[in-house]
Design a protein around this motif. Structure first.
Motif, short mmCIF file in Angstrom:
data_model
loop_
_atom_site.label_atom_id
_atom_site.label_comp_id
_atom_site.label_asym_id
_atom_site.label_seq_id
_atom_site.Cartn_x
_atom_site.Cartn_y
_atom_site.Cartn_z
N LEU A 262 0.88 -1.17 0.00
CA LEU A 262 0.00 0.00 0.00
C LEU A 262 0.91 1.21 0.00
O LEU A 262 1.93 1.22 0.70
N ILE A 263 0.57 2.19 -0.81
CA ILE A 263 1.34 3.44 -0.79
C ILE A 263 0.52 4.45 -0.01
O ILE A 263 -0.64 4.72 -0.36
N THR A 264 1.07 4.93 1.09
CA THR A 264 0.27 5.79 1.96
C THR A 264 0.93 7.15 2.16
O THR A 264 2.15 7.28 2.02
N ASP A 265 0.10 8.11 2.49
CA ASP A 265 0.54 9.51 2.54
C ASP A 265 1.47 9.79 3.71
O ASP A 265 1.16 9.47 4.86
N MET A 266 2.61 10.41 3.41
CA MET A 266 3.50 10.90 4.47
C MET A 266 3.86 12.37 4.18
O MET A 266 4.95 12.82 4.42
N ASP A 267 2.84 13.09 3.63
CA ASP A 267 3.03 14.53 3.43
C ASP A 267 2.61 15.27 4.71
O ASP A 267 2.67 16.49 4.79
N ARG A 268 2.11 14.51 5.68
CA ARG A 268 1.80 15.03 7.01
C ARG A 268 2.04 13.88 7.97
O ARG A 268 1.93 12.70 7.58
N PRO A 269 2.33 14.17 9.24
CA PRO A 269 2.56 13.08 10.19
C PRO A 269 1.28 12.25 10.35
O PRO A 269 0.18 12.75 10.11
N LEU A 270 1.44 11.00 10.77
CA LEU A 270 0.29 10.13 10.96
C LEU A 270 -0.22 10.27 12.39
O LEU A 270 0.54 10.06 13.35
N GLY A 271 -1.48 10.66 12.54
CA GLY A 271 -2.02 10.92 13.88
C GLY A 271 -1.54 12.27 14.39
O GLY A 271 -1.01 13.09 13.62
N ASN A 272 -1.71 12.50 15.68
CA ASN A 272 -1.33 13.80 16.25
C ASN A 272 -0.09 13.72 17.14
O ASN A 272 0.44 14.76 17.54
N ALA A 273 0.33 12.52 17.50
CA ALA A 273 1.45 12.38 18.44
C ALA A 273 2.73 11.99 17.72
O ALA A 273 2.72 11.11 16.84
N ILE A 274 3.83 12.66 18.07
CA ILE A 274 5.17 12.30 17.57
C ILE A 274 6.05 12.17 18.81
O ILE A 274 6.13 13.11 19.62
N GLY A 275 6.71 11.04 18.98
CA GLY A 275 7.52 10.83 20.19
C GLY A 275 7.04 9.56 20.88
O GLY A 275 5.85 9.22 20.81
N ASN A 276 7.92 8.89 21.55
CA ASN A 276 7.70 7.49 21.93
C ASN A 276 6.49 7.19 22.81
O ASN A 276 5.54 6.57 22.36
N SER A 277 6.48 7.64 24.10
CA SER A 277 5.33 7.27 24.94
C SER A 277 4.08 8.02 24.49
O SER A 277 2.96 7.52 24.64
N LEU A 278 4.26 9.20 23.89
CA LEU A 278 3.09 9.93 23.36
C LEU A 278 2.42 9.09 22.27
O LEU A 278 1.20 9.04 22.16
N GLU A 279 3.24 8.41 21.48
CA GLU A 279 2.70 7.59 20.39
C GLU A 279 2.06 6.30 20.90
O GLU A 279 1.06 5.84 20.36
N VAL A 280 2.65 5.73 21.96
CA VAL A 280 2.02 4.52 22.53
C VAL A 280 0.64 4.89 23.06
O VAL A 280 -0.35 4.17 22.84
#
Ligand code: URA
Length: 433
Positions: A235-253
């Protein structure tokens, strides 16, 4: 055979034979070829490319450079998912338990963060006690009993890639299609899965910035996987914006747990449902539509989250943070990024957002760096959103206040505001079977 002749042949644009490619990989792993000769060959490959046959030979030589895994003791169909790397990409934490609770086995080897992109292993290690280096016996036992286990790549899995990747990183030879294909697929094929779904990211935060490059990469990886007898889909998926709202380890979990609770951001939820339903489809569990309905049900009835909790417990992690993500250690300081103009967020440089998170302590600048697991970014506004002067568009988190100034500067420079609203871009850009 001499390395000098192999370098000259590729430099002059000729195809290397299977034996020459094998000679290079085998001798390089044994430290019998110096880095300067390997670097010269990499640069020749970078400029002259490789044929499909050469790329396949290089991939298989990387695969065979170390131990091959044996998953035959796992009962049932084994499926893996591999992302080419992005910002805020926490999909493995969601789709692995989701697919596992629906009867397909996920024996997953993941990597650490690299450059501006995050890694699943770092994210999992933000869960207190979580062990990503359990023994192979435990790993296989957990997959059989729970349906899923995620560990770091063992040292002897495709060791040629470890050496080559480090060399490519410092010789400006990362972004070469045959080198990326052989790096990713060499590792994937050394594991013992029946089916592989590739999530090829495309856009400003991805390795391939254009759709054409992403398609070429996806096609090459699908072809090689099929040659090796795997069921493949990309699948080719968009990475012109971050996925979801959280960037960073425990924030992403925490965001992954929200998504498994049915309360995740729309874009992340959608990508995870698409990936998981395609993994189940490839594993023979029915049509993509039927598999998607099953995934939605497994989120609703809590069985996907329960499977994540079981995996965390089996690997020594503190399950209480899964049931209550407020229990994650919080960063000492927070900093609000405000806009100084009104308009629409027209676009973002996703790689810049990844770099800002790195500057806050969420990633490594060198392999020895330690990670601040609570550091990172929560986005309050994303591409396409309307903003008014003074609105908070993101909150930065770090244990070190001094890091905010530079990270905020990078974040700001990566956000483009315009009077015009951008044209919406689909999340899934293509599907290659
Ligand atoms: N990920 C890898 O493992 N290798 C590459 O070359 C690029 C992304």
């Amino acid at each position: 055979m001499r390395m000098f002749d192999i370098i000259r042949k590729k430099r002059d644009g000729y195809e290397l034979s299977t034996e020459e490619i094998r000679f290079f990989i085998e001798k390089y792993v044994l430290n019998e070829i110096p880095d300067y000769q390997a670097a010269a060959l990499l640069m020749a490959i970078y400029f002259n490319g490789m044929s499909e046959r050469e790329t396949a030979d290089l991939t298989f030589a990387v695969r065979d450079s170390g131990a091959r895994l044996d998953f035959s003791s796992i009962n049932g169909v084994r499926v893996d998912k591999h992302s080419t790397g992005g910002v805020g990409d926490k999909t493995s934490l969601i789709v692995a338990p989701l697919v596992a609770c629906l009867g397909v086995k996920v024996a997953k080897m993941s990597g650490r963060g690299l450059g501006h992109t995050g890694g699943t292993i770092d994210k999992l290690e933000s869960i207190p006690g979580f062990d990503t280096s359990i023994s192979t016996e435990e790993f296989l036992k957990n997959v059989n009993e729970i349906g899923v286990s995620i560990v770091g790549q063992s040292r002897d899995l495709a060791p040629a890639d470890k050496k080559l990747y480090a060399l490519r990183d410092v010789t400006a030879t990362i972004d070469s299609l045959p080198l990326v294909v052989s790096s990713i697929m060499g590792k994937k094929l050394a594991a013992d899965d029946d089916c592989i779904v590739l999530d090829v990211k495309s856009g400003s935060g991805a390795f391939t910035k254009t759709l054409d490059d992403s398609r070429a990469l996806a096609r090459a990886m699908v072809d090689i996987g099929k040659r090796a007898g795997k069921k493949m889909l990309a699948l080719i998926t968009d990475m012109d914006r971050p996925l979801g709202n959280a960037i960073g380890n425990s924030l992403e979990v925490a965001e992954a747990v929200d998504t498994l609770n049915g309360r995740g951001p729309k874009d992340l939820t959608e990508i995870c449902l698409v990936l998981a339903s395609n993994m189940l489809f490839l594993a023979g569990k029915g049509s993509v539509e039927a598999c998607r309905a099953a995934c939605e049900k497994a989120v609703k009835d809590g069985s996907a989250l329960e499977t994540l909790a079981k995996m965390v417990k089996a690997q020594g992690g503190d399950v209480s943070v899964i049931y209550d993500t407020d229990k994650f250690k919080k960063a000492k300081y927070a900093f609000e990024v405000k806009v100084s103009t009104s308009g629409y967020i027209y676009g973002v440089d996703t790689e810049g957002y990844g770099r800002a998170s790195l500057l806050l302590g969420a990633g490594r600048n060198t392999i020895e760096d330690t990670i601040d697991y609570s550091a990172g970014i929560i986005l309050k506004k994303k591409t396409g959103d309307r903003v008014e002067n003074g609105d908070v568009i993101a909150v930065l988190y770090s244990d070190d206040r001094e890091k905010f100034a530079e990270a905020a500067k990078v974040f700001d420079a990566s956000t483009h505001i315009s009077d015009e609203a951008p044209i919406a871009r689909p999340l899934v850009l293509d599907r290659i079977e």
